[in-house]
Scaffold this motif. Structure first.
Motif, PDB file in Angstrom:
ATOM      1  N   LEU A 249       0.749  -1.239   0.139  1.00 55.06           N
ATOM      2  CA  LEU A 249       0.054  -0.038   0.025  1.00 55.06           C
ATOM      3  C   LEU A 249       0.913   1.111  -0.392  1.00 55.06           C
ATOM      4  CD1 LEU A 249      -2.520  -0.882   2.967  1.00 55.06           C
ATOM      5  CD2 LEU A 249      -2.790  -1.774   0.714  1.00 55.06           C
ATOM      6  N   THR A 250       0.527   2.259  -0.562  1.00 55.33           N
ATOM      7  CA  THR A 250       0.937   3.627  -0.616  1.00 55.33           C
ATOM      8  C   THR A 250       0.194   4.206   0.705  1.00 55.33           C
ATOM      9  OG1 THR A 250      -0.923   5.334  -1.060  1.00 55.33           O
ATOM     10  CG2 THR A 250       0.459   4.798  -2.637  1.00 55.33           C
ATOM     11  N   LYS A 251       1.503   5.777   1.345  1.00 57.77           N
ATOM     12  CA  LYS A 251       1.614   5.233   2.928  1.00 57.77           C
ATOM     13  C   LYS A 251       0.410   6.045   3.617  1.00 57.77           C
ATOM     14  CE  LYS A 251       3.266  10.149   2.403  1.00 57.77           C
ATOM     15  NZ  LYS A 251       4.126  11.378   2.573  1.00 57.77           N
ATOM     16  N   ASP A 252      -0.657   6.383   2.309  1.00 61.02           N
ATOM     17  CA  ASP A 252      -2.375   6.969   2.122  1.00 61.02           C
ATOM     18  C   ASP A 252      -3.222   5.422   2.489  1.00 61.02           C
ATOM     19  OD1 ASP A 252      -1.854   9.172   2.495  1.00 61.02           O
ATOM     20  OD2 ASP A 252      -1.033   9.275   0.595  1.00 61.02           O
ATOM     21  N   GLY A 253      -2.609   4.145   2.009  1.00 57.08           N
ATOM     22  CA  GLY A 253      -3.574   3.907   2.014  1.00 57.08           C
ATOM     23  C   GLY A 253      -4.150   2.699   0.857  1.00 57.08           C
ATOM     24  N   ALA A 254      -4.086   3.516  -0.572  1.00 56.57           N
ATOM     25  CA  ALA A 254      -3.738   2.739  -1.626  1.00 56.57           C
ATOM     26  C   ALA A 254      -3.610   1.297  -2.000  1.00 56.57           C
ATOM     27  CB  ALA A 254      -3.481   3.941  -2.761  1.00 56.57           C
ATOM     28  N   GLU A 255      -3.642   0.750  -2.771  1.00 54.98           N
ATOM     29  CA  GLU A 255      -3.195  -0.451  -3.126  1.00 54.98           C
ATOM     30  C   GLU A 255      -2.494  -0.243  -4.219  1.00 54.98           C
ATOM     31  OE1 GLU A 255      -4.191  -5.219  -3.924  1.00 54.98           O
ATOM     32  OE2 GLU A 255      -5.802  -3.598  -3.086  1.00 54.98           O
ATOM     33  N   ILE A 256      -0.597  -0.778  -4.547  1.00 51.37           N
ATOM     34  CA  ILE A 256      -0.429  -1.088  -5.505  1.00 51.37           C
ATOM     35  C   ILE A 256      -0.794  -2.435  -5.694  1.00 51.37           C
ATOM     36  CG2 ILE A 256       2.118  -0.936  -6.237  1.00 51.37           C
ATOM     37  CD1 ILE A 256       2.533   0.836  -4.622  1.00 51.37           C
ATOM     38  N   ASP A 257      -0.624  -2.128  -7.864  1.00 49.47           N
ATOM     39  CA  ASP A 257      -0.561  -3.518  -7.920  1.00 49.47           C
ATOM     40  C   ASP A 257       0.121  -3.731  -9.255  1.00 49.47           C
ATOM     41  OD1 ASP A 257      -1.885  -1.808  -9.409  1.00 49.47           O
ATOM     42  OD2 ASP A 257      -3.653  -3.167  -9.635  1.00 49.47           O
ATOM     43  N   ASN A 258       1.137  -2.864  -9.727  1.00 48.57           N
ATOM     44  CA  ASN A 258       2.065  -2.895 -10.356  1.00 48.57           C
ATOM     45  C   ASN A 258       3.670  -1.672  -9.670  1.00 48.57           C
ATOM     46  OD1 ASN A 258       3.650  -2.223 -12.367  1.00 48.57           O
ATOM     47  ND2 ASN A 258       1.584  -2.451 -13.772  1.00 48.57           N
ATOM     48  N   ILE A 259       4.513  -2.798  -9.777  1.00 45.48           N
ATOM     49  CA  ILE A 259       5.768  -2.425  -9.384  1.00 45.48           C
ATOM     50  C   ILE A 259       6.043  -0.928 -10.602  1.00 45.48           C
ATOM     51  CG2 ILE A 259       7.238  -3.831 -11.291  1.00 45.48           C
ATOM     52  CD1 ILE A 259       7.964  -3.089  -7.572  1.00 45.48           C
ATOM     53  N   GLN A 260       5.522  -0.755 -11.425  1.00 45.57           N
ATOM     54  CA  GLN A 260       5.907   0.107 -12.046  1.00 45.57           C
ATOM     55  C   GLN A 260       5.607   2.105 -12.434  1.00 45.57           C
ATOM     56  OE1 GLN A 260       5.203  -0.658 -15.976  1.00 45.57           O
ATOM     57  NE2 GLN A 260       6.990  -1.466 -16.319  1.00 45.57           N
ATOM     58  N   VAL A 261       4.470   1.443 -11.236  1.00 50.35           N
ATOM     59  CA  VAL A 261       4.358   2.922 -10.064  1.00 50.35           C
ATOM     60  C   VAL A 261       4.545   3.313  -9.265  1.00 50.35           C
ATOM     61  CG1 VAL A 261       1.747   2.604 -10.954  1.00 50.35           C
ATOM     62  CG2 VAL A 261       2.608   1.764  -8.601  1.00 50.35           C
ATOM     63  N   ILE A 262       5.531   2.620  -8.916  1.00 43.28           N
ATOM     64  CA  ILE A 262       6.784   3.135  -7.227  1.00 43.28           C
ATOM     65  C   ILE A 262       7.633   3.735  -7.489  1.00 43.28           C
ATOM     66  CG2 ILE A 262       7.612   2.028  -5.545  1.00 43.28           C
ATOM     67  CD1 ILE A 262       5.918  -0.080  -6.238  1.00 43.28           C
ATOM     68  N   ARG A 263       7.951   4.779  -7.305  1.00 39.65           N
ATOM     69  CA  ARG A 263       9.225   5.939  -7.516  1.00 39.65           C
ATOM     70  C   ARG A 263      10.078   6.013  -6.762  1.00 39.65           C
ATOM     71  NH1 ARG A 263       6.547   5.350 -11.648  1.00 39.65           N
ATOM     72  NH2 ARG A 263       5.639   6.330 -13.186  1.00 39.65           N
ATOM     73  N   ASP A 264      11.130   6.320  -6.815  1.00 41.14           N
ATOM     74  CA  ASP A 264      12.154   6.930  -6.402  1.00 41.14           C
ATOM     75  C   ASP A 264      11.398   7.076  -4.424  1.00 41.14           C
ATOM     76  OD1 ASP A 264      14.931   6.556  -5.105  1.00 41.14           O
ATOM     77  OD2 ASP A 264      15.114   8.620  -5.570  1.00 41.14           O
TER      78      ASP A 264
END
Length: 113
Positions: free
Chosen positions: A76-91
């Motif tokens: 999850l993001t720190k705000d609670g949104a679920e991440i389903d693809n590694i490409q949406v994650i940033r440095d």
């Protein structure tokens, strides 16, 4: 800290663009994998650990299992949104691990129930 930032001249506007999950070292001009902070608040870790972002979401979940001694099922993001693809994650992102039950509990708290 944008993965697509760059500067300088020559080579056109796309010459210095980096892959989505990399960052550029200003001093050496080398590409490095993105770094993210991972935590598992439900297991007592609020501050987190800084890790290199792996190539897949499955590898990220494995890092969580090794670091915290539990097997997460969600990122999850720190705000609670679920991440389903590694490409949406940033440095620089702060990510939280969760299990299916924790995600449902978070949703109920978020709705004020």
């Amino acid at each position: 800290m944008s993965a697509a930032s760059g500067g300088g001249s020559g080579g056109g506007p796309n010459a210095l663009l980096l892959s989505i999950n990399q960052t550029k070292c200003a001093e050496l001009g080398k590409d490095y994998p993105a770094r993210v902070t991972v935590s598992w608040p439900e297991k007592g870790d609020d501050k987190g650990k800084l890790v290199l972002l792996p190539q897949s979401l499955q590898e990220l979940l494995e890092i969580g299992a090794k670091r915290f001694g539990f097997s997460p099922t969600k990122v999850l993001t720190k705000d609670g949104a679920e991440i389903d693809n590694i490409q949406v994650i940033r440095d620089g992102d702060h990510l939280k691990f969760a299990s299916d039950g924790e995600l449902e509990e978070y949703d109920l708290q978020d709705d004020g129930l």
